[in-house]
Write an enzyme that holds these catalytic residues in place. Structure first.
Site, PDB file in Angstrom:
ATOM      1  N   ASP A  29      -5.051  -4.841   7.867  1.00 16.53           N
ATOM      2  CA  ASP A  29      -4.750  -4.049   6.669  1.00 16.53           C
ATOM      3  C   ASP A  29      -5.625  -4.561   5.522  1.00 16.53           C
ATOM      4  O   ASP A  29      -5.750  -5.766   5.314  1.00 16.53           O
ATOM      5  CB  ASP A  29      -3.258  -4.192   6.318  1.00 16.53           C
ATOM      6  CG  ASP A  29      -2.815  -3.152   5.313  1.00 16.53           C
ATOM      7  OD1 ASP A  29      -1.933  -2.349   5.645  1.00 16.53           O
ATOM      8  OD2 ASP A  29      -3.354  -3.132   4.172  1.00 16.53           O
ATOM      9  N   ILE A  30      -6.230  -3.628   4.798  1.00 14.75           N
ATOM     10  CA  ILE A  30      -7.180  -3.982   3.731  1.00 14.75           C
ATOM     11  C   ILE A  30      -6.462  -4.596   2.521  1.00 14.75           C
ATOM     12  O   ILE A  30      -7.090  -5.273   1.699  1.00 14.75           O
ATOM     13  CB  ILE A  30      -8.010  -2.727   3.318  1.00 14.75           C
ATOM     14  CG1 ILE A  30      -9.332  -3.117   2.683  1.00 14.75           C
ATOM     15  CG2 ILE A  30      -7.220  -1.790   2.441  1.00 14.75           C
ATOM     16  CD1 ILE A  30     -10.298  -3.765   3.620  1.00 14.75           C
ATOM     17  N   HIS A  93       1.409   4.786  12.422  1.00 10.88           N
ATOM     18  CA  HIS A  93       0.972   3.394  12.574  1.00 10.88           C
ATOM     19  C   HIS A  93       2.162   2.465  12.421  1.00 10.88           C
ATOM     20  O   HIS A  93       3.153   2.811  11.777  1.00 10.88           O
ATOM     21  CB  HIS A  93      -0.104   3.034  11.540  1.00 10.88           C
ATOM     22  CG  HIS A  93       0.292   3.279  10.115  1.00 10.88           C
ATOM     23  ND1 HIS A  93       0.219   4.517   9.534  1.00 10.88           N
ATOM     24  CD2 HIS A  93       0.778   2.446   9.159  1.00 10.88           C
ATOM     25  CE1 HIS A  93       0.634   4.444   8.277  1.00 10.88           C
ATOM     26  NE2 HIS A  93       0.991   3.190   8.024  1.00 10.88           N
TER      27      HIS A  93
HETATM   28  P1  5GP Z   1       1.821   3.230   4.758  1.00  8.27           P
HETATM   29  O1  5GP Z   1       1.181   4.562   5.086  1.00  8.27           O
HETATM   30  O2  5GP Z   1       2.468   2.597   5.954  1.00  8.27           O
HETATM   31  O3  5GP Z   1       2.725   3.314   3.560  1.00  8.27           O
HETATM   32  O4  5GP Z   1       0.661   2.234   4.302  1.00  8.27           O
HETATM   33  C1  5GP Z   1      -0.646   2.359   4.764  1.00  8.27           C
HETATM   34  C2  5GP Z   1      -1.309   1.002   4.846  1.00  8.27           C
HETATM   35  O5  5GP Z   1      -2.671   1.214   5.151  1.00  8.27           O
HETATM   36  C3  5GP Z   1      -1.266   0.174   3.538  1.00  8.27           C
HETATM   37  O6  5GP Z   1      -0.731  -1.117   3.829  1.00  8.27           O
HETATM   38  C4  5GP Z   1      -2.737   0.094   3.103  1.00  8.27           C
HETATM   39  O7  5GP Z   1      -3.080  -1.156   2.541  1.00  8.27           O
HETATM   40  C5  5GP Z   1      -3.483   0.364   4.392  1.00  8.27           C
HETATM   41  N1  5GP Z   1      -4.757   1.059   4.207  1.00  8.27           N
HETATM   42  C6  5GP Z   1      -4.962   2.179   3.480  1.00  8.27           C
HETATM   43  N2  5GP Z   1      -6.257   2.549   3.542  1.00  8.27           N
HETATM   44  C7  5GP Z   1      -6.873   1.634   4.332  1.00  8.27           C
HETATM   45  C8  5GP Z   1      -8.220   1.486   4.768  1.00  8.27           C
HETATM   46  O8  5GP Z   1      -9.117   2.263   4.455  1.00  8.27           O
HETATM   47  N3  5GP Z   1      -8.490   0.421   5.572  1.00  8.27           N
HETATM   48  C9  5GP Z   1      -7.515  -0.468   5.951  1.00  8.27           C
HETATM   49  N4  5GP Z   1      -7.889  -1.479   6.746  1.00  8.27           N
HETATM   50  N5  5GP Z   1      -6.234  -0.350   5.552  1.00  8.27           N
HETATM   51  C10 5GP Z   1      -5.915   0.694   4.751  1.00  8.27           C
END
Ligand code: 5GP
Length: 132
Positions: A29-30, A93
């Protein structure tokens, strides 16, 4: 339009990959909650985790299991926690997060600051501990 995670799988957007097979992809996660925070995704693009077909869902859990073992070998922690949110990226995810305290898995807590070189080194270490 392809999700940001589909673009990552296709290599259009870079990622710190830790594991991959025919159907699943795992990467750091970034914006990590804690060191080793990893996202595991099916290559099949479906928004909500519980809208996946049961075979893809079960496969995602099996792949996540193997990734968690690599995380435990790489990052010192009490255990690997798993969380599902999906409010930011509409591509199913799971979050695997090495945790020591409940705040490590709290998405509103302060995030960990990591530099590019740290991500590269960590992803390599996790990948080297991954057993397919
Ligand atoms: P959720 O959809 O579960 O609320 O969160 C999405 C997760 O994806 C977050 O923790 C965010 O930091 C991560 N994320 C969003 N965009 C990117 C990206 O482009 N690259 C990576 N490696 N992680 C991402």
């Amino acid at each position: 339009m392809a999700s940001i995670f589909t673009k990552i799988i296709q290599g259009e957007i870079p990622s710190y990959k830790v594991a991959e097979d025919k159907n699943y992809y795992a990467f750091l996660d970034i914006n990590p909650n804690a060191k080793g925070h990893t996202l595991v995704i099916p290559k099949k693009e479906v928004d909500k985790l519980f809208d996946l077909d049961t075979e893809t869902y079960a496969g995602l859990m099996q792949f996540s299991y193997k990734v968690s073992k690599a995380l435990e070998k790489t990052v010192t922690c009490n255990r690997v926690g798993m969380s599902v949110v999906g409010l930011e990226v509409p591509h199913a995810h799971v979050h695997l997060i090495p945790i020591n305290r409940v705040s490590d898995i709290n998405f509103t807590s302060k995030k960990l600051s990591m530099q590019h070189d740290d991500f590269v080194k960590l992803a390599k270490e996790i990948a080297s501990n991954f057993e397919a």
